[in-house]
Scaffold this active site. Structure first.
Site, PDB file in Angstrom:
ATOM      1  N   GLU A 176       2.197 -13.343 -24.787  1.00 31.81           N
ATOM      2  CA  GLU A 176       2.545 -12.355 -23.718  1.00 31.81           C
ATOM      3  C   GLU A 176       3.827 -12.196 -23.279  1.00 31.81           C
ATOM      4  O   GLU A 176       4.328 -13.084 -22.278  1.00 31.81           O
ATOM      5  CB  GLU A 176       1.898 -12.707 -22.701  1.00 31.81           C
ATOM      6  N   LYS A 213      -1.901 -11.206 -25.474  1.00 28.70           N
ATOM      7  CA  LYS A 213      -1.361  -9.820 -24.323  1.00 28.70           C
ATOM      8  C   LYS A 213      -0.328  -9.518 -23.878  1.00 28.70           C
ATOM      9  O   LYS A 213       0.565  -9.923 -23.532  1.00 28.70           O
ATOM     10  CB  LYS A 213      -1.770 -11.858 -23.365  1.00 28.70           C
TER      11      LYS A 213
END
Length: 295
Positions: A176, A213
Site C-alpha cells: 500500500e 492497495k
C-alpha cells in the site's frame, strides 16, 4: 496458504473492510463513532472501546462473506476474541470473511516527497503469530506526497522487500503506497508509481503473488494493467479521505478494483445508535460499497 481463502479473495464479488485503525488514528475513529476523548483515559481504555466498536461491526447481521470478502485487523484486535473465538477465527468460521493483518508500525518522517514505513524489527515474530492464528495476508502503508522519482522508488523498494519477507512466511502481502489525494502533482505521481510497480512485478517469480492497495487514480481505469498483472491477486482501493458517495462513484469508474475502505465504511455509525439503527446504517454502507466494487 488457504486455497479456499485465496479463491475467495481473487475471484469473489465484494470488498475488503479496513478495520485496522491504530495508534494516532484511533481517537479520530472513536470520535467519528460518537465517543469523545474525554470518555476514556489511557491507551488501554481507548483500545477496549475501539475493540467494542469493531466487534459490533463484525457481529452485525449486515456483515458477512456474501458482500465482505475480507477484513483487515489491527494487531491488538487479532490478539483479542470476538464472541468467544479469536478474532481471525471468528471472521472465517462464523462469517466466511478472510482475515488480514496490518503489520506496519507507522510512518517515518517525510523525505524526497514520501513517507517510508518505520522499521519493523519484530516482523518475523508477528508473522509467525499471525499464521498460527489463521491470518491469510497482511497490509502495510507508505505515503507518497509528491511525484518525486527517487522517493517513489524508495517506497516501492521497501514495500517489495517487506512483501518478500511476508511471502516467505506463507502470507499474502497487500502493498500500500498511498498517493495523497491532496498532492499537487497527484496524476504525475501515479504515472511514476505505475511504471515502478510494473518493473518490480515483472521481476517477481511466477509463484509470488501480491495484492495492491492504491488511491483511486486521477484518470479512470489508469491501473488496469496492474489489475490484469499475473502476479497480482487483487487490486483494492483506499477511500483516501473522500466521502463515501464520492469514493464509491470514483471506484465504480475503475473496473476490476474493489474497495478496502475504512472511514467510508464506518461513516454514519454511532455508539449511541440502537442495534436496529446501527445494523441498518451498516447494511446501507456495505451495500453501497459492494455495488461500487462489482460495477
Amino acid at each position: 496458504m488457504n486455497q479456499e481463502q485465496l479463491d475467495k479473495v481473487s475471484k469473489g464479488k465484494g470488498f475488503i473492510a479496513a478495520l485496522d485503525q491504530s495508534g494516532g488514528s484511533t481517537p479520530k475513529a472513536l470520535k467519528l463513532y460518537g465517543i469523545e476523548e474525554s470518555a476514556y483515559q489511557g491507551d488501554a481504555e481507548m483500545f477496549d472501546l475501539v475493540h467494542a466498536m469493531r466487534s459490533r461491526i463484525v457481529t452485525s447481521p449486515a456483515f458477512d462473506g456474501r458482500r465482505v470478502l475480507g477484513a483487515i485487523l489491527f494487531e491488538a484486535t487479532m490478539d483479542r476474541q470476538i464472541d468467544g473465538l479469536d478474532a481471525a477465527a471468528y471472521l472465517w468460521q462464523r462469517k466466511q470473511v478472510v482475515p488480514f493483518l496490518k503489520v506496519d508500525k507507522g510512518l517515518a518522517a517525510e523525505a524526497d516527497g514520501v513517507q517510508l514505513m518505520k522499521p519493523m524489527p519484530e516482523l518475523d515474530g508477528l508473522l509467525a503469530r499471525a499464521a498460527a492464528k489463521g491470518i491469510f495476508g497482511t497490509k502495510m502503508r507508505s505515503v507518497v506526497n509528491a511525484a518525486n522519482e527517487k522517493g517513489i522508488a524508495a517506497v516501492l523498494d521497501q514495500q517489495f522487500a517487506v512483501g518478500q519477507q511476508i511471502l516467505n512466511a506463507g502470507l499474502v502481502p497487500i502493498l500500500e503506497p498511498e498517493v495523497s489525494i491532496g498532492a499537487a502533482d497527484k496524476q504525475q505521481a501515479e504515472v511514476v508509481l505505475k511504471k515502478g510497480f510494473l518493473e518490480r512485478l515483472n521481476a517477481l517469480p511466477a509463484a509470488s503473488k501480491v495484492m495492491l492497495k492504491l488511491t483511486l487514480p486521477t484518470v479512470d481505469g489508469y491501473y488496469s494493467e496492474l489489475v490484469a498483472h499475473p502476479q497480482v491477486v487483487r487490486v483494492v482501493a483506499l477511500s483516501g479521505g473522500y466521502e463515501r458517495d464520492d469514493a464509491n462513484a470514483r471506484l465504480a469508474r475503475n473496473p476490476g478494483i474493489i474497495a478496502s475502505f475504512s472511514r467510508a465504511l464506518t461513516e454514519g455509525l454511532s455508539a449511541q445508535q440502537s442495534d436496529a439503527a446501527f445494523n441498518s446504517a451498516l447494511d446501507t454502507a456495505i451495500e453501497s460499497i459492494y455495488r461500487a466494487s462489482i460495477t
